[in-house]
Each structure stands twice: as structure tokens, then as C-alpha cells.
Design a protein around this motif. Structure first.
Motif, PDB file in Angstrom:
ATOM      1  N   ASP A  92       2.252  -0.342  -6.212  1.00  0.00           N
ATOM      2  CA  ASP A  92       2.196   0.986  -5.619  1.00  0.00           C
ATOM      3  C   ASP A  92       2.216   0.791  -4.102  1.00  0.00           C
ATOM      4  O   ASP A  92       1.350   0.112  -3.548  1.00  0.00           O
ATOM      5  CB  ASP A  92       0.908   1.695  -6.055  1.00  0.00           C
ATOM      6  CG  ASP A  92       0.830   3.118  -5.552  1.00  0.00           C
ATOM      7  OD1 ASP A  92       1.891   3.726  -5.298  1.00  0.00           O
ATOM      8  OD2 ASP A  92      -0.293   3.626  -5.404  1.00  0.00           O
ATOM      9  N   ILE A  93       3.225   1.348  -3.452  1.00  0.00           N
ATOM     10  CA  ILE A  93       3.340   1.243  -2.001  1.00  0.00           C
ATOM     11  C   ILE A  93       2.690   2.480  -1.395  1.00  0.00           C
ATOM     12  O   ILE A  93       2.928   3.600  -1.836  1.00  0.00           O
ATOM     13  CB  ILE A  93       4.807   1.119  -1.572  1.00  0.00           C
ATOM     14  CG1 ILE A  93       5.398  -0.155  -2.180  1.00  0.00           C
ATOM     15  CG2 ILE A  93       4.945   1.115  -0.057  1.00  0.00           C
ATOM     16  CD1 ILE A  93       6.872  -0.329  -1.970  1.00  0.00           C
ATOM     17  N   PHE A  94       1.839   2.269  -0.389  1.00  0.00           N
ATOM     18  CA  PHE A  94       1.118   3.369   0.236  1.00  0.00           C
ATOM     19  C   PHE A  94       1.087   3.162   1.742  1.00  0.00           C
ATOM     20  O   PHE A  94       1.448   2.096   2.250  1.00  0.00           O
ATOM     21  CB  PHE A  94      -0.311   3.468  -0.322  1.00  0.00           C
ATOM     22  CG  PHE A  94      -1.156   2.261  -0.026  1.00  0.00           C
ATOM     23  CD1 PHE A  94      -1.968   2.221   1.096  1.00  0.00           C
ATOM     24  CD2 PHE A  94      -1.134   1.148  -0.860  1.00  0.00           C
ATOM     25  CE1 PHE A  94      -2.747   1.108   1.381  1.00  0.00           C
ATOM     26  CE2 PHE A  94      -1.903   0.031  -0.582  1.00  0.00           C
ATOM     27  CZ  PHE A  94      -2.711   0.006   0.545  1.00  0.00           C
ATOM     28  N   THR A  95       0.641   4.181   2.461  1.00  0.00           N
ATOM     29  CA  THR A  95       0.505   4.108   3.914  1.00  0.00           C
ATOM     30  C   THR A  95      -0.971   4.242   4.260  1.00  0.00           C
ATOM     31  O   THR A  95      -1.645   5.167   3.792  1.00  0.00           O
ATOM     32  CB  THR A  95       1.305   5.238   4.594  1.00  0.00           C
ATOM     33  OG1 THR A  95       2.668   5.143   4.174  1.00  0.00           O
ATOM     34  CG2 THR A  95       1.237   5.117   6.111  1.00  0.00           C
ATOM     35  N   TYR A  96      -1.471   3.297   5.059  1.00  0.00           N
ATOM     36  CA  TYR A  96      -2.868   3.362   5.484  1.00  0.00           C
ATOM     37  C   TYR A  96      -3.074   4.625   6.328  1.00  0.00           C
ATOM     38  O   TYR A  96      -2.293   4.902   7.234  1.00  0.00           O
ATOM     39  CB  TYR A  96      -3.252   2.129   6.307  1.00  0.00           C
ATOM     40  CG  TYR A  96      -3.396   0.873   5.491  1.00  0.00           C
ATOM     41  CD1 TYR A  96      -4.586   0.599   4.828  1.00  0.00           C
ATOM     42  CD2 TYR A  96      -2.357  -0.041   5.382  1.00  0.00           C
ATOM     43  CE1 TYR A  96      -4.732  -0.561   4.078  1.00  0.00           C
ATOM     44  CE2 TYR A  96      -2.497  -1.194   4.634  1.00  0.00           C
ATOM     45  CZ  TYR A  96      -3.682  -1.451   3.978  1.00  0.00           C
ATOM     46  OH  TYR A  96      -3.814  -2.585   3.231  1.00  0.00           O
ATOM     47  N   ALA A  97      -4.132   5.386   6.023  1.00  0.00           N
ATOM     48  CA  ALA A  97      -4.400   6.643   6.727  1.00  0.00           C
ATOM     49  C   ALA A  97      -5.331   6.458   7.914  1.00  0.00           C
ATOM     50  O   ALA A  97      -5.288   7.232   8.864  1.00  0.00           O
ATOM     51  CB  ALA A  97      -4.987   7.664   5.756  1.00  0.00           C
ATOM     52  N   GLN A 105       2.374   0.245   6.176  1.00  0.00           N
ATOM     53  CA  GLN A 105       2.556   0.286   4.727  1.00  0.00           C
ATOM     54  C   GLN A 105       1.752  -0.839   4.076  1.00  0.00           C
ATOM     55  O   GLN A 105       1.605  -1.916   4.663  1.00  0.00           O
ATOM     56  CB  GLN A 105       4.032   0.125   4.386  1.00  0.00           C
ATOM     57  CG  GLN A 105       4.876   1.250   4.915  1.00  0.00           C
ATOM     58  CD  GLN A 105       5.552   2.032   3.810  1.00  0.00           C
ATOM     59  OE1 GLN A 105       5.845   1.506   2.761  1.00  0.00           O
ATOM     60  NE2 GLN A 105       5.784   3.299   4.057  1.00  0.00           N
ATOM     61  N   GLY A 106       1.229  -0.559   2.902  1.00  0.00           N
ATOM     62  CA  GLY A 106       0.495  -1.552   2.124  1.00  0.00           C
ATOM     63  C   GLY A 106       0.968  -1.537   0.684  1.00  0.00           C
ATOM     64  O   GLY A 106       1.647  -0.599   0.257  1.00  0.00           O
ATOM     65  N   VAL A 107       0.626  -2.568  -0.056  1.00  0.00           N
ATOM     66  CA  VAL A 107       1.008  -2.674  -1.461  1.00  0.00           C
ATOM     67  C   VAL A 107      -0.244  -2.895  -2.290  1.00  0.00           C
ATOM     68  O   VAL A 107      -1.097  -3.720  -1.954  1.00  0.00           O
ATOM     69  CB  VAL A 107       1.989  -3.848  -1.692  1.00  0.00           C
ATOM     70  CG1 VAL A 107       2.330  -3.985  -3.165  1.00  0.00           C
ATOM     71  CG2 VAL A 107       3.248  -3.663  -0.875  1.00  0.00           C
ATOM     72  N   SER A 108      -0.364  -2.148  -3.374  1.00  0.00           N
ATOM     73  CA  SER A 108      -1.476  -2.305  -4.304  1.00  0.00           C
ATOM     74  C   SER A 108      -0.916  -2.776  -5.642  1.00  0.00           C
ATOM     75  O   SER A 108       0.074  -2.226  -6.131  1.00  0.00           O
ATOM     76  CB  SER A 108      -2.187  -0.950  -4.477  1.00  0.00           C
ATOM     77  OG  SER A 108      -3.202  -1.050  -5.435  1.00  0.00           O
TER      78      SER A 108
END
Length: 181
Positions: A92-97, A105-108
Motif C-alpha cells: 500500500d503506497i501512502f503519503t506521510y501527512a 511517499q511511503g510503502v506499507s
């Protein structure tokens, strides 16, 4: 000609050991609530191990039961180490808030926790799954075997021998785990 409507799958499982963290009930906007946890899995040489973090959805009634029993220990910040099997790995690729990585961008790594083979809390073994005998392997004998050889036509272990250690299994599985908390 007959057609089969039964689906077949290729399984990809991850087995390992790691620390159980952040046990929580997730309530999505759509769909039913589910139990989730983080696992910091140990990886690399034993004298210089690194951690791989998995965000896992706990699947299966036995795994859910065992993880729920660990909530108090995790909340008390005890070290809860588990042997596990994960399946259905995806990213799951997300963006640190917020924080120093805000906007990056980060990956979980996400997976389903399918099976818990053992649990240690602060180094104390509190649960160990009983091995399931298969048709192709012989179970570990619990009592002295009789001198009579099994019938060659009978595949695998006989039913009475597999059922014989019920008294001992009842004493070591659930009551020992319940008393340890």
C-alpha cells in the motif's frame, strides 16, 4: 464433458517470528469491522537482526482468539514474540501527512495473519500450537508403542493412537495459556 466451478489458487505464505504490536479493531467506512495488528518480523543474522514491519489483518477464528488474548500484554508494553504464517502479501503506497517526512511517499507491507504457531510474553512460552498429524507423516509417539506392527494396508497412523494423548493435550494447551495471563 464436465466442468468444475471450483476455483484453485496459488498460495504464497510467509513464515517467521516477530514482535506483536498495535492490536486494534478496524472499522472501515464500507464493510465489516476486523481485527488488525502490526508484526515487526525479525530478519537477517541472529547477531545483527533487522525488522520488517507487516500490517496484518487477522484471519481465522483461532488466530483472532490468540491475538485478542495478547491485547493486555501488548498494551502493558510487554514483549510479545510470536511464530506466524502470513498470506496474501500486498503493498500500500501512502503519503506521510506529518512529521519530518511529511509529503513523502511511503510503502506499507500488508498481509493476512493466517496462523500463530507459538507465543512468548517477556521470554515465557505461553502458547504452542499442537502439530497436526498428516496422512503421510507419523505423529510423535506419546506412549510406548506396542510390539505389534501396524497392518501394511492401513495408510498412516491408526485412529486410536492419534486419540490416545487427549488427556495430556487438554492439560497443556488452553489451561496453561489461560493461567499465564
Amino acid at each position: 464433458m464436465t466442468t468444475s466451478t471450483e476455483s484453485t489458487y496459488f498460495d504464497l505464505h510467509i513464515t517467521g517470528l516477530g514482535y506483536l504490536n498495535r492490536i486494534r479493531e478496524v472499522k472501515p467506512k464500507k464493510g465489516a469491522p476486523f481485527l488488525a495488528c502490526d508484526i515487526a518480523a525479525l530478519n537477517g543474522p541472529t547477531d545483527d537482526a533487522s525488522y520488517v514491519r507487516f500490517d496484518a489483518r487477522v484471519s481465522g477464528s483461532e488466530a483472532q482468539h490468540l491475538v485478542r488474548r495478547c491485547i493486555q500484554a501488548v498494551d502493558a508494553e510487554k514483549k510479545v514474540l510470536i511464530g506466524f504464517r502470513l498470506g496474501d502479501l500486498w503493498t500500500d503506497i501512502f503519503t506521510y501527512a506529518k512529521g519530518k517526512r511529511a509529503g513523502e511517499q511511503g510503502v506499507s507491507l500488508k498481509a493476512r495473519l493466517l496462523f500463530v504457531s507459538w507465543i512468548k510474553i517477556d521470554g515465557q512460552l505461553v502458547y504452542k500450537a499442537e502439530p497436526k498429524p498428516t496422512e503421510t507423516s507419523d505423529p510423535i509417539p506419546q506412549a510406548p508403542a506396542s510390539s505389534a506392527k501396524p497392518d501394511a494396508a492401513t495408510p498412516g497412523p491408526s485412529v486410536p493412537a492419534a486419540d490416545a494423548p487427549e488427556e495430556n493435550a487438554a492439560d497443556t494447551s488452553e489451561p496453561a495459556f489461560a493461567e499465564s495471563f
